[in-house]
Motif scaffolding. Structure first.
Motif: not given
Length: 609
Positions: A381-385
């Motif tokens: 998974s790749s999540s931008i915060v």
């Protein structure tokens, strides 16, 4: 009983909305050299037309300000009128009932205070103070002043080699910019007044793919002058290329393994394939550029030695260091800066995120790039915060859209407050929920909510919070440096250091590739002048004659992205070029402002510099 009528738009209301849309389009397509006095006057007239007439400040006050502005434009104004405008505008701002009045007054205040010298010049001379004018809006909007209508006409004629040569007169990194340029020229396209701006970058890329030859323009006679160019990125390569064409002998010193700067070490290969970039760089080197890679100025060779051995110096070191978010744990295993990660990939180092949950902190184009890259490196998974809203991200809308299309998650209004570790390995990012607050510098300021922070699990944390400039060696040498940025004059020279110039990200702070190209072009011209020459860069290309037409409304053709079914390990190019029919239709949408407008007059098309 009163009958409730379901509201349907009347024909008159529909026409009014069409006019409003035209006004909006005209504002979007306004050039950056519009007269501030005329613009303020026109805006006040529009605001006055919107006034409902209920409150005196709006009904009367705006028209009084408008009359004073008209007097200035007609040559009957006095300098004391400016103070009266400010007084009236402040009164309207403080007493008008609604935004029609107080926002119009705010614009009047900003105009007079921000452009007071222009207003005074109008009063004294009944003319604009600036001699700048956007004869060709798109060309003026391009930092490198590329002849956009010219190469549109050449594409229509099928003369792709000539199109590339014309572009390269002002921008040597034609192919690279066709793939990754942020196209600041497009908002100024006069086609916006009709429908949509022309896909200028798309046509540039189409021409570069269709061209079957790279041809160097004639070089000037050798001067024997040697110039040290520190940095092999777009600013340095551009400067070196034009200096070589002028007959000088530039030597590029690059501390990395490869030339290209952020084009190689900051942009993933699925956007700018390495082989395409390298081919273009190799072509530029044939102009007579010597390149010395793996050479760090200040360590492998001293600044003083370069000054002793060369006739001039251009510092274009870019911004290749990383910013910190100031949290404990940034040095933990599994924590990367975006600059570090992209540099490793640029040097062909093997990075494996297989099965890992990756979190990225940031909201710019680089954050989107590393988020998409993480998936290609095998991340589960790749999540931008991001601590603001997605709407407030500095990344281009297209980059955000493609990150989502790849499968990246966007987590908005979350501010990082702690990095969690387990035996030295990052295991989580603690975030504090935010809400939007007052608008500052065009964006709402994030404000912490009165709720408990919580932790997002992650195996890898990538910090994409901006780039820093490593100018310490130059500061130690005595050059002026402020907050890491080298201080240069408008001509890019450095006070107290004869023959030394600097430009690009290390002067302006991190910007775009086309801005770096523009800096390199300016540096080449000014270094040539410093050395006592007046060389001219030009191309002998006839531009096809403009013909009337282009009034038919036609939507813009956009390039599409092809997302691989399996992203892991696939760094192949995703954006698809326009096909022949799309490109021809798109190029024909050009209104040829170089002919049907000020571009046809003296000072319009610039065929040499």
């Amino acid at each position: 009983m009163t009958v409730i009528d379901v509201f349907n738009k009347s024909q008159g209301l529909e026409k009014t909305e069409e006019i409003y849309a035209s006004v909006e389009a005209r504002l979007r397509g306004s050039t950056k050299t519009s007269c501030p006095v005329e613009f303020a006057s026109a805006f006040l007239k529009l605001a006055g037309a919107q006034s409902c007439g209920k409150c005196t400040p709006c009904r009367i006050g705006l028209h009084q300000i408008e009359n004073l502005l008209d007097n200035i434009l007609d040559g009957y104004g006095f300098e004391e009128d400016l103070d009266l405008i400010v007084e009236l505008a402040e009164g309207v701002y403080n007493s008008a009932d609604c935004a029609i009045g107080f926002e119009a007054a705010a614009v009047a205040l900003r105009s007079v205070k921000g452009f007071r010298d222009d207003f005074v010049y109008h009063i004294r001379h009944n003319d604009c103070s600036s001699d700048e004018f956007a004869a060709i809006p798109c060309t003026s909007g391009c930092p490198a002043n590329v002849d956009v209508p010219g190469y549109m006409a050449l594409v229509i004629a099928g003369r792709y080699n000539d199109a590339i040569s014309l572009i390269r007169k002002d921008n040597p990194l034609t192919i690279a910019c066709g793939l990754i340029c942020e196209h600041p020229c497009e908002p100024y396209c006069r086609r916006t007044l009709m429908d949509d701006p022309i896909n200028i970058r798309g046509i540039k890329r189409f021409a570069s793919e269709k061209a079957d030859a790279n041809v160097l323009p004639p070089k000037a006679e050798a001067t024997g002058k040697r110039i040290a160019v520190i940095g092999g990125g777009p600013a340095g390569l551009t400067c070196a290329y034009y200096l070589a064409l002028m007959g000088h002998s530039p030597v590029v010193f690059e501390q990395r393994q490869h030339l290209g700067g952020m084009l190689r070490y900051g942009i993933p290969a699925y956007r700018l394939p390495r082989e395409i970039l390298q081919d273009e760089i190799d072509f530029l080197l044939t102009a007579g550029i010597e390149a010395r890679t793996n050479t760090s100025v200040g360590k492998d060779i001293s600044i003083q030695q370069l000054r002793d051995d060369f006739d001039a110096m251009y510092i274009a070191i870019g911004a290749h260091s990383e910013n910190s978010i100031g949290l404990e744990g940034e040095d933990a295993k599994g924590v990367y800066s975006a600059v570090e990660l992209l540099r490793m990939i640029g040097d062909d180092e093997q990075v494996d995120f297989s099965g890992k949950n990756v979190k990225i902190v940031g909201g710019g184009n680089v954050a989107m790039d590393v988020a998409r890259t993480a998936l290609r490196l095998g991340a589960k998974s790749s999540s931008i915060v991001y601590r603001r809203r997605v709407l407030d991200m500095t990344a281009l809308p297209a980059e955000i859209e493609m990150a989502r299309a790849d499968g990246c998650e966007l987590l908005e209004l979350l501010a990082p407050v702690a990095i969690q570790t387990d035996n030295g390995q990052v295991c989580g990012l603690t975030v504090q929920p935010q809400m939007v607050g007052e608008i500052e510098s065009g964006r709402p300021r994030p404000v912490s909510l009165d709720v408990e922070p919580y932790t997002l699990d992650c195996d890898v944390l990538i910090l994409a919070v901006g780039q820093a400039i490593d100018s310490s060696d130059f500061a130690e040498y005595g050059m002026p440096v402020e907050r890491g940025q080298i201080v240069a004059n408008r001509d890019l020279s450095i006070d107290g250091f004869k023959g030394v110039f600097s430009g690009g990200d290390c002067v302006t702070s991190p910007s775009s590739a086309i801005m770096a190209v523009a800096a390199g072009k300016a540096a080449a011209r000014n270094i040539d002048t410093y050395l006592g020459y007046d060389h001219v860069i030009s191309v002998d290309i006839d531009i096809p004659v403009a013909v009337p037409g282009g009034k038919a409304y036609c939507a813009r053709s956009n390039m599409v992205e092809s997302i691989p079914q399996d992203l892991v390990g696939d760094f192949s190019q995703t954006e698809q070029c326009l096909n022949d029919e799309e490109a021809l239709q798109e190029a024909k949408r050009c209104l040829r402002c170089d002919h049907f407008g000020l571009g046809a007059l003296q000072g319009g098309r610039v065929d040499k510099w």
